[in-house]
Design a protein around this motif. Structure first.
Motif, PDB file in Angstrom:
ATOM      1  N   ILE A 143       0.805  -1.114   0.105  1.00  0.00           N
ATOM      2  CA  ILE A 143       0.064   0.037  -0.127  1.00  0.00           C
ATOM      3  C   ILE A 143       1.018   1.111   0.164  1.00  0.00           C
ATOM      4  O   ILE A 143       1.773   1.534   1.205  1.00  0.00           O
ATOM      5  N   LEU A 144       0.844   2.121  -1.192  1.00  0.00           N
ATOM      6  CA  LEU A 144       1.728   3.145  -1.288  1.00  0.00           C
ATOM      7  C   LEU A 144       1.558   4.391  -1.373  1.00  0.00           C
ATOM      8  O   LEU A 144       0.390   4.566  -2.336  1.00  0.00           O
ATOM      9  N   ASP A 145       1.587   5.275  -0.514  1.00  0.00           N
ATOM     10  CA  ASP A 145       1.223   6.886  -0.572  1.00  0.00           C
ATOM     11  C   ASP A 145       1.989   7.455  -1.833  1.00  0.00           C
ATOM     12  O   ASP A 145       2.947   7.516  -1.759  1.00  0.00           O
ATOM     13  N   TRP A 146       1.047   8.021  -2.623  1.00  0.00           N
ATOM     14  CA  TRP A 146       1.386   8.808  -3.915  1.00  0.00           C
ATOM     15  C   TRP A 146       2.601  10.031  -3.258  1.00  0.00           C
ATOM     16  O   TRP A 146       3.558  10.183  -4.057  1.00  0.00           O
ATOM     17  N   MET A 147       2.465  10.367  -2.213  1.00  0.00           N
ATOM     18  CA  MET A 147       3.018  11.776  -2.066  1.00  0.00           C
ATOM     19  C   MET A 147       4.020  11.482  -0.778  1.00  0.00           C
ATOM     20  O   MET A 147       4.542  12.168   0.061  1.00  0.00           O
ATOM     21  N   SER A 148       4.688  10.071  -0.861  1.00  0.00           N
ATOM     22  CA  SER A 148       5.683   9.826   0.250  1.00  0.00           C
ATOM     23  C   SER A 148       7.018  10.387   0.025  1.00  0.00           C
ATOM     24  O   SER A 148       7.247  10.938  -1.166  1.00  0.00           O
ATOM     25  N   PRO A 149       7.621  11.040   0.959  1.00  0.00           N
ATOM     26  CA  PRO A 149       8.840  12.108   0.752  1.00  0.00           C
ATOM     27  C   PRO A 149       9.937  11.230   0.445  1.00  0.00           C
ATOM     28  O   PRO A 149       9.976  10.105   0.639  1.00  0.00           O
ATOM     29  N   GLY A 150      10.950  11.934  -0.026  1.00  0.00           N
ATOM     30  CA  GLY A 150      12.030  11.428  -0.629  1.00  0.00           C
ATOM     31  C   GLY A 150      12.188  10.556  -2.144  1.00  0.00           C
ATOM     32  O   GLY A 150      12.773  11.351  -3.168  1.00  0.00           O
ATOM     33  N   LEU A 151      11.291   9.969  -2.192  1.00  0.00           N
ATOM     34  CA  LEU A 151      10.790   9.406  -3.380  1.00  0.00           C
ATOM     35  C   LEU A 151       9.334   9.050  -3.534  1.00  0.00           C
ATOM     36  O   LEU A 151       8.765   8.594  -2.816  1.00  0.00           O
ATOM     37  N   SER A 152       8.740   9.787  -4.675  1.00  0.00           N
ATOM     38  CA  SER A 152       7.453   9.780  -4.744  1.00  0.00           C
ATOM     39  C   SER A 152       6.831   8.330  -4.893  1.00  0.00           C
ATOM     40  O   SER A 152       7.395   7.402  -5.263  1.00  0.00           O
ATOM     41  N   GLY A 153       5.457   8.029  -4.565  1.00  0.00           N
ATOM     42  CA  GLY A 153       5.032   6.810  -4.789  1.00  0.00           C
ATOM     43  C   GLY A 153       5.038   6.271  -6.195  1.00  0.00           C
ATOM     44  O   GLY A 153       5.348   5.169  -6.364  1.00  0.00           O
ATOM     45  N   LEU A 154       4.832   7.363  -7.226  1.00  0.00           N
ATOM     46  CA  LEU A 154       4.942   6.787  -8.431  1.00  0.00           C
ATOM     47  C   LEU A 154       6.240   6.340  -9.018  1.00  0.00           C
ATOM     48  O   LEU A 154       6.455   5.118  -9.786  1.00  0.00           O
ATOM     49  N   GLU A 155       7.263   6.980  -8.377  1.00  0.00           N
ATOM     50  CA  GLU A 155       8.541   6.754  -8.906  1.00  0.00           C
ATOM     51  C   GLU A 155       9.100   5.299  -8.043  1.00  0.00           C
ATOM     52  O   GLU A 155       9.519   4.381  -8.736  1.00  0.00           O
ATOM     53  N   THR A 156       8.477   5.250  -6.904  1.00  0.00           N
ATOM     54  CA  THR A 156       8.772   3.969  -5.989  1.00  0.00           C
ATOM     55  C   THR A 156       8.155   2.566  -6.808  1.00  0.00           C
ATOM     56  O   THR A 156       8.849   1.694  -6.814  1.00  0.00           O
ATOM     57  N   CYS A 157       6.946   3.144  -7.227  1.00  0.00           N
ATOM     58  CA  CYS A 157       6.084   1.918  -8.100  1.00  0.00           C
ATOM     59  C   CYS A 157       7.101   1.698  -9.284  1.00  0.00           C
ATOM     60  O   CYS A 157       7.231   0.568  -9.400  1.00  0.00           O
ATOM     61  N   ARG A 158       7.324   2.555 -10.151  1.00  0.00           N
ATOM     62  CA  ARG A 158       8.246   2.524 -11.249  1.00  0.00           C
ATOM     63  C   ARG A 158       9.348   1.633 -11.081  1.00  0.00           C
ATOM     64  O   ARG A 158       9.798   0.647 -11.865  1.00  0.00           O
ATOM     65  N   ARG A 159      10.279   2.013 -10.030  1.00  0.00           N
ATOM     66  CA  ARG A 159      11.426   1.240  -9.894  1.00  0.00           C
ATOM     67  C   ARG A 159      11.035  -0.254  -9.276  1.00  0.00           C
ATOM     68  O   ARG A 159      11.869  -1.113  -9.708  1.00  0.00           O
TER      69      ARG A 159
END
Length: 224
Positions: free
Chosen positions: A50-66
């Motif tokens: 479960i991933l927050d879109w606006m997570s700090p350091g690395l956005s949720g979208l970028e985290t998902c992509r990685r």
């Protein structure tokens, strides 16, 4: 136990969701930023994120992509305050599996979690499920106790399949209704009790060893 990674920087919200998921029987690990989430996902191998879109350091979208770039196909549900259609498209393009807009009903989140976990459980389950001398073929829908063929209704088959996917685990009536019952069938805990009795009668028709047990006040378990 099913393991969920929750990535949410709002501490109070993270704790609330964690407790709700714990109550539903899930093990939960919490990360408060995207970079920590990447490391946690690689080390813990959660069943769902479960991933927050606006997570700090690395956005949720970028985290998902990685995560997706590494070949990780773990189900990902994105939480966000963004509710435009274009934002939903961005989430899906990042290969997230689902999307929930804040503020959200925690019951809706739990339903989404169950739905995605059920999909991967079904996908990863073997075609033939066995427990003691009981076998169930998911492709042919053939059920046997030793050499004895057992005729089951569709609902009885689905219930037995669910119990065989979770052997030696006590499951509640509510969980069975949520995860194993036909979507077009409205029922309650009493209907589960009735079908458990039907199943027990058919599984023990020749005085075979009881396998389907009732844990009073809790639920049901397939156990030797």
């Amino acid at each position: 136990m099913t393991h969920i990674l929750l990535v949410e920087d709002e501490v109070k919200l993270a704790r609330f969701v964690e407790l709700e998921l714990n109550y539903e029987g899930y093990q939960v690990s919490v990360a408060y930023d995207g970079l920590t989430a990447i490391t946690a996902a690689q080390n813990l191998h959660p069943d769902l994120i479960i991933l927050d879109w606006m997570s700090p350091g690395l956005s949720g979208l970028e985290t998902c992509r990685r995560l997706r770039s590494t070949g990780d196909r773990v189900p990902i549900i994105i939480l966000t305050a963004k509710d435009k259609a274009s934002d939903r498209i961005l989430g899906l393009e990042a290969n997230a599996d689902d999307y929930l807009v804040k503020p959200f009903d925690v019951e809706e989140l739990v339903t989404k979690v169950r739905t995605h976990l059920r999909r991967i459980q079904k996908k990863d389950v073997a075609d033939v499920l066995e427990f003691e001398d009981l076998s169930l073929n998911r492709r042919t829908r053939k059920v046997c106790r030793g050499q004895r063929l057992i005729e089951l209704t569709d609902q009885e088959f689905d219930l037995l399949e669910y119990l065989l996917i979770h052997p030696k685990q006590v499951v509640t009536s509510d969980r069975i209704l949520e995860e194993a019952w036909s979507h077009d069938h409205i029922g309650d805990s009493k209907i589960i009790e009735i079908y458990i009795r039907y199943l027990r009668q058919k599984l023990e028709a020749n005085n075979e060893k009881p396998l389907l047990q009732t844990v009073h006040g809790v639920g049901y378990v397939l156990n030797a």
